[in-house]
Design a protein around this motif. Structure first.
Motif, PDB file in Angstrom:
ATOM      1  N   GLY A  17       0.831  -1.197   0.000  1.00 17.02           N
ATOM      2  CA  GLY A  17       0.000   0.000   0.000  1.00 17.02           C
ATOM      3  C   GLY A  17       0.864   1.246   0.000  1.00 17.02           C
ATOM      4  O   GLY A  17       2.095   1.176   0.085  1.00 17.02           O
ATOM      5  N   ILE A  18       0.218   2.392  -0.081  1.00 16.78           N
ATOM      6  CA  ILE A  18       0.922   3.676  -0.107  1.00 16.78           C
ATOM      7  C   ILE A  18       1.146   4.175   1.314  1.00 16.78           C
ATOM      8  O   ILE A  18       0.232   4.150   2.138  1.00 16.78           O
ATOM      9  CB  ILE A  18       0.124   4.712  -0.910  1.00 16.78           C
ATOM     10  CG1 ILE A  18       0.082   4.292  -2.386  1.00 16.78           C
ATOM     11  CG2 ILE A  18       0.725   6.098  -0.784  1.00 16.78           C
ATOM     12  CD1 ILE A  18      -0.757   5.205  -3.245  1.00 16.78           C
ATOM     13  N   LYS A  19       2.359   4.621   1.579  1.00 17.58           N
ATOM     14  CA  LYS A  19       2.656   5.216   2.883  1.00 17.58           C
ATOM     15  C   LYS A  19       1.891   6.531   3.001  1.00 17.58           C
ATOM     16  O   LYS A  19       2.053   7.421   2.181  1.00 17.58           O
ATOM     17  CB  LYS A  19       4.160   5.483   3.021  1.00 17.58           C
ATOM     18  CG  LYS A  19       5.026   4.231   2.997  1.00 17.58           C
ATOM     19  CD  LYS A  19       6.508   4.608   2.997  1.00 17.58           C
ATOM     20  CE  LYS A  19       7.409   3.390   2.881  1.00 17.58           C
ATOM     21  NZ  LYS A  19       8.842   3.765   2.759  1.00 17.58           N
ATOM     22  N   GLU A  78      -0.608  12.945   0.035  1.00 18.71           N
ATOM     23  CA  GLU A  78       0.636  13.314   0.700  1.00 18.71           C
ATOM     24  C   GLU A  78       1.826  13.208  -0.250  1.00 18.71           C
ATOM     25  O   GLU A  78       2.702  14.075  -0.262  1.00 18.71           O
ATOM     26  CB  GLU A  78       0.855  12.419   1.917  1.00 18.71           C
ATOM     27  CG  GLU A  78      -0.084  12.707   3.072  1.00 18.71           C
ATOM     28  CD  GLU A  78       0.147  11.773   4.240  1.00 18.71           C
ATOM     29  OE1 GLU A  78       1.312  11.403   4.490  1.00 18.71           O
ATOM     30  OE2 GLU A  78      -0.834  11.401   4.899  1.00 18.71           O
ATOM     31  N   VAL A  79       1.854  12.144  -1.044  1.00 14.50           N
ATOM     32  CA  VAL A  79       2.962  11.963  -1.988  1.00 14.50           C
ATOM     33  C   VAL A  79       2.918  13.048  -3.066  1.00 14.50           C
ATOM     34  O   VAL A  79       3.931  13.702  -3.359  1.00 14.50           O
ATOM     35  CB  VAL A  79       2.912  10.569  -2.634  1.00 14.50           C
ATOM     36  CG1 VAL A  79       4.025  10.430  -3.682  1.00 14.50           C
ATOM     37  CG2 VAL A  79       3.053   9.477  -1.574  1.00 14.50           C
ATOM     38  N   TYR A  80       1.756  13.252  -3.665  1.00 18.13           N
ATOM     39  CA  TYR A  80       1.612  14.285  -4.690  1.00 18.13           C
ATOM     40  C   TYR A  80       1.981  15.656  -4.129  1.00 18.13           C
ATOM     41  O   TYR A  80       2.695  16.444  -4.762  1.00 18.13           O
ATOM     42  CB  TYR A  80       0.170  14.324  -5.215  1.00 18.13           C
ATOM     43  CG  TYR A  80      -0.146  13.360  -6.329  1.00 18.13           C
ATOM     44  CD1 TYR A  80       0.264  12.028  -6.278  1.00 18.13           C
ATOM     45  CD2 TYR A  80      -0.873  13.761  -7.435  1.00 18.13           C
ATOM     46  CE1 TYR A  80      -0.041  11.141  -7.296  1.00 18.13           C
ATOM     47  CE2 TYR A  80      -1.197  12.880  -8.464  1.00 18.13           C
ATOM     48  CZ  TYR A  80      -0.775  11.575  -8.383  1.00 18.13           C
ATOM     49  OH  TYR A  80      -1.071  10.704  -9.406  1.00 18.13           O
ATOM     50  N   ASP A 118      -5.839  14.615  -1.969  1.00 14.18           N
ATOM     51  CA  ASP A 118      -6.168  13.196  -1.911  1.00 14.18           C
ATOM     52  C   ASP A 118      -7.590  12.959  -2.431  1.00 14.18           C
ATOM     53  O   ASP A 118      -7.831  12.041  -3.229  1.00 14.18           O
ATOM     54  CB  ASP A 118      -6.044  12.688  -0.472  1.00 14.18           C
ATOM     55  CG  ASP A 118      -5.900  11.177  -0.406  1.00 14.18           C
ATOM     56  OD1 ASP A 118      -5.026  10.631  -1.108  1.00 14.18           O
ATOM     57  OD2 ASP A 118      -6.661  10.540   0.346  1.00 14.18           O
ATOM     58  N   ARG A 119      -8.533  13.799  -1.993  1.00 10.69           N
ATOM     59  CA  ARG A 119      -9.916  13.678  -2.461  1.00 10.69           C
ATOM     60  C   ARG A 119      -9.990  13.897  -3.977  1.00 10.69           C
ATOM     61  O   ARG A 119     -10.663  13.147  -4.688  1.00 10.69           O
ATOM     62  CB  ARG A 119     -10.788  14.717  -1.750  1.00 10.69           C
ATOM     63  CG  ARG A 119     -12.273  14.637  -2.109  1.00 10.69           C
ATOM     64  CD  ARG A 119     -13.010  15.883  -1.691  1.00 10.69           C
ATOM     65  NE  ARG A 119     -12.509  17.066  -2.375  1.00 10.69           N
ATOM     66  CZ  ARG A 119     -12.805  17.360  -3.643  1.00 10.69           C
ATOM     67  NH1 ARG A 119     -13.601  16.571  -4.342  1.00 10.69           N
ATOM     68  NH2 ARG A 119     -12.313  18.442  -4.210  1.00 10.69           N
ATOM     69  N   GLU A 174       9.061  13.556 -12.386  1.00 14.61           N
ATOM     70  CA  GLU A 174       9.626  13.144 -11.097  1.00 14.61           C
ATOM     71  C   GLU A 174       8.621  12.322 -10.295  1.00 14.61           C
ATOM     72  O   GLU A 174       8.975  11.309  -9.678  1.00 14.61           O
ATOM     73  CB  GLU A 174      10.052  14.367 -10.296  1.00 14.61           C
ATOM     74  CG  GLU A 174      10.675  14.023  -8.952  1.00 14.61           C
ATOM     75  CD  GLU A 174      11.312  15.213  -8.257  1.00 14.61           C
ATOM     76  OE1 GLU A 174      11.381  15.186  -7.005  1.00 14.61           O
ATOM     77  OE2 GLU A 174      11.747  16.153  -8.954  1.00 14.61           O
ATOM     78  N   LEU A 175       7.359  12.748 -10.320  1.00 17.18           N
ATOM     79  CA  LEU A 175       6.314  12.023  -9.603  1.00 17.18           C
ATOM     80  C   LEU A 175       6.157  10.607 -10.151  1.00 17.18           C
ATOM     81  O   LEU A 175       6.083   9.637  -9.390  1.00 17.18           O
ATOM     82  CB  LEU A 175       4.989  12.783  -9.731  1.00 17.18           C
ATOM     83  CG  LEU A 175       3.767  12.165  -9.064  1.00 17.18           C
ATOM     84  CD1 LEU A 175       3.880  12.248  -7.552  1.00 17.18           C
ATOM     85  CD2 LEU A 175       2.489  12.849  -9.547  1.00 17.18           C
ATOM     86  N   TYR A 176       6.130  10.491 -11.453  1.00 15.41           N
ATOM     87  CA  TYR A 176       5.932   9.190 -12.104  1.00 15.41           C
ATOM     88  C   TYR A 176       7.079   8.241 -11.773  1.00 15.41           C
ATOM     89  O   TYR A 176       6.854   7.075 -11.435  1.00 15.41           O
ATOM     90  CB  TYR A 176       5.835   9.399 -13.615  1.00 15.41           C
ATOM     91  CG  TYR A 176       5.344   8.190 -14.379  1.00 15.41           C
ATOM     92  CD1 TYR A 176       3.994   7.881 -14.407  1.00 15.41           C
ATOM     93  CD2 TYR A 176       6.231   7.381 -15.080  1.00 15.41           C
ATOM     94  CE1 TYR A 176       3.529   6.777 -15.122  1.00 15.41           C
ATOM     95  CE2 TYR A 176       5.780   6.284 -15.794  1.00 15.41           C
ATOM     96  CZ  TYR A 176       4.424   5.978 -15.808  1.00 15.41           C
ATOM     97  OH  TYR A 176       3.969   4.886 -16.505  1.00 15.41           O
ATOM     98  N   ASP A 177       8.294   8.737 -11.836  1.00 13.84           N
ATOM     99  CA  ASP A 177       9.462   7.908 -11.524  1.00 13.84           C
ATOM    100  C   ASP A 177       9.485   7.496 -10.058  1.00 13.84           C
ATOM    101  O   ASP A 177       9.935   6.394  -9.716  1.00 13.84           O
ATOM    102  CB  ASP A 177      10.752   8.655 -11.873  1.00 13.84           C
ATOM    103  CG  ASP A 177      10.957   8.814 -13.374  1.00 13.84           C
ATOM    104  OD1 ASP A 177      10.281   8.105 -14.149  1.00 13.84           O
ATOM    105  OD2 ASP A 177      11.780   9.655 -13.769  1.00 13.84           O
ATOM    106  N   TYR A 178       9.010   8.374  -9.188  1.00 11.28           N
ATOM    107  CA  TYR A 178       9.009   8.094  -7.751  1.00 11.28           C
ATOM    108  C   TYR A 178       8.165   6.866  -7.428  1.00 11.28           C
ATOM    109  O   TYR A 178       8.545   6.030  -6.596  1.00 11.28           O
ATOM    110  CB  TYR A 178       8.467   9.309  -6.995  1.00 11.28           C
ATOM    111  CG  TYR A 178       8.484   9.185  -5.494  1.00 11.28           C
ATOM    112  CD1 TYR A 178       9.689   9.169  -4.781  1.00 11.28           C
ATOM    113  CD2 TYR A 178       7.304   9.096  -4.766  1.00 11.28           C
ATOM    114  CE1 TYR A 178       9.701   9.060  -3.393  1.00 11.28           C
ATOM    115  CE2 TYR A 178       7.300   8.999  -3.384  1.00 11.28           C
ATOM    116  CZ  TYR A 178       8.507   8.973  -2.705  1.00 11.28           C
ATOM    117  OH  TYR A 178       8.520   8.871  -1.336  1.00 11.28           O
ATOM    118  N   PHE A 179       7.038   6.723  -8.108  1.00 10.53           N
ATOM    119  CA  PHE A 179       6.162   5.583  -7.858  1.00 10.53           C
ATOM    120  C   PHE A 179       6.709   4.277  -8.428  1.00 10.53           C
ATOM    121  O   PHE A 179       6.120   3.213  -8.200  1.00 10.53           O
ATOM    122  CB  PHE A 179       4.753   5.858  -8.400  1.00 10.53           C
ATOM    123  CG  PHE A 179       3.897   6.651  -7.465  1.00 10.53           C
ATOM    124  CD1 PHE A 179       3.300   6.057  -6.358  1.00 10.53           C
ATOM    125  CD2 PHE A 179       3.693   8.012  -7.665  1.00 10.53           C
ATOM    126  CE1 PHE A 179       2.512   6.780  -5.480  1.00 10.53           C
ATOM    127  CE2 PHE A 179       2.904   8.750  -6.803  1.00 10.53           C
ATOM    128  CZ  PHE A 179       2.311   8.135  -5.700  1.00 10.53           C
TER     129      PHE A 179
END
Length: 214
Positions: A17-19, A24-26, A43-44, A100-105
């Motif tokens: 799952g996501i921490k 929060e990550v975005y 998040d919503r 950067e976001l895409y690579d992080y996941f």
């Protein structure tokens, strides 16, 4: 109960799952690009955007084009998320932010493995049961499984973008079964989504198990 030949498991929400939350990550990465936003609102907005998106499957698309299609699919979700949160226009370089976001996941950083996963995988392996991942995730699943040191447990990985069909469609279950020359009645599927995992697998003839983590 007869032992299955293969057990398929979903990925996000089942194995890991996501921490914290997606918001929060975005939001954390957006801050690096000078954009401040309520993490709860983000998040919503993400879940609204995700739910409204078409299933991530690209029937008829050549294999070499799939990574780009996946990237563009998630980019559209991210754009809609920040637009709904009312901060999209605050980005001066959304392309670099999203890259950067895409690579992080694709790394281990945003994920955690549920406490019951490793003991269960090891137990099934000790029983001689073959295991496979069957997910609506994209091709980053391979790097995530490697980074989380989970790949060693699985003999196959079947994802919607490569099959051209997404759960709950029967085609993705058939594709997974074909990799093991296994009939539907000799396989289990475990996942956290009642509709995509439980109802989809049951309709495809597998023994379906709903993992309700909430």
């Amino acid at each position: 109960m007869q032992q299955p030949q293969v057990i398929f498991l979903d990925a996000v929400g089942t194995l890991f799952g996501i921490k914290g939350s997606v918001g929060e990550v975005y939001g954390k990465i957006a801050q690096k690009f000078g954009v401040e936003v309520s993490l709860e609102e983000l998040d919503r907005a993400f879940y609204n955007s995700f739910k409204k998106s078409e299933k991530m499957a690209f029937p008829g698309v050549p294999v070499e084009e799939i990574p780009l299609r996946e990237f563009e699919w998630w980019e559209a979700v991210a754009i809609n998320t920040f637009q709904e949160a009312g901060v999209w226009e605050k980005f001066t370089d959304f392309a670099n932010f999203f890259g950067e976001l895409y690579d992080y996941f694709a790394t281990a950083e945003p994920w955690f493995i549920y406490a019951d996963v490793i003991p269960a995988l090891e137990h099934w392996q000790n029983l001689g049961i073959t295991l496979g991942v069957l997910s609506n995730f994209d091709s980053r699943i391979y790097s995530v499984l490697d980074a989380l040191e989970l790949m060693q447990y699985f003999s196959s990985v079947t994802i919607s973008t490569e099959v051209g069909a997404a759960k709950p469609e029967a085609e993705i279950f058939s594709a997974g079964l074909a990799k093991h020359d296994c009939s539907a009645d000799a396989a289990w599927h475990i996942g956290d989504s009642f509709t995509e995992d439980y109802k989809g697998a049951k309709a495809a003839g597998l023994r379906a198990i709903w993992l309700n983590r909430s």
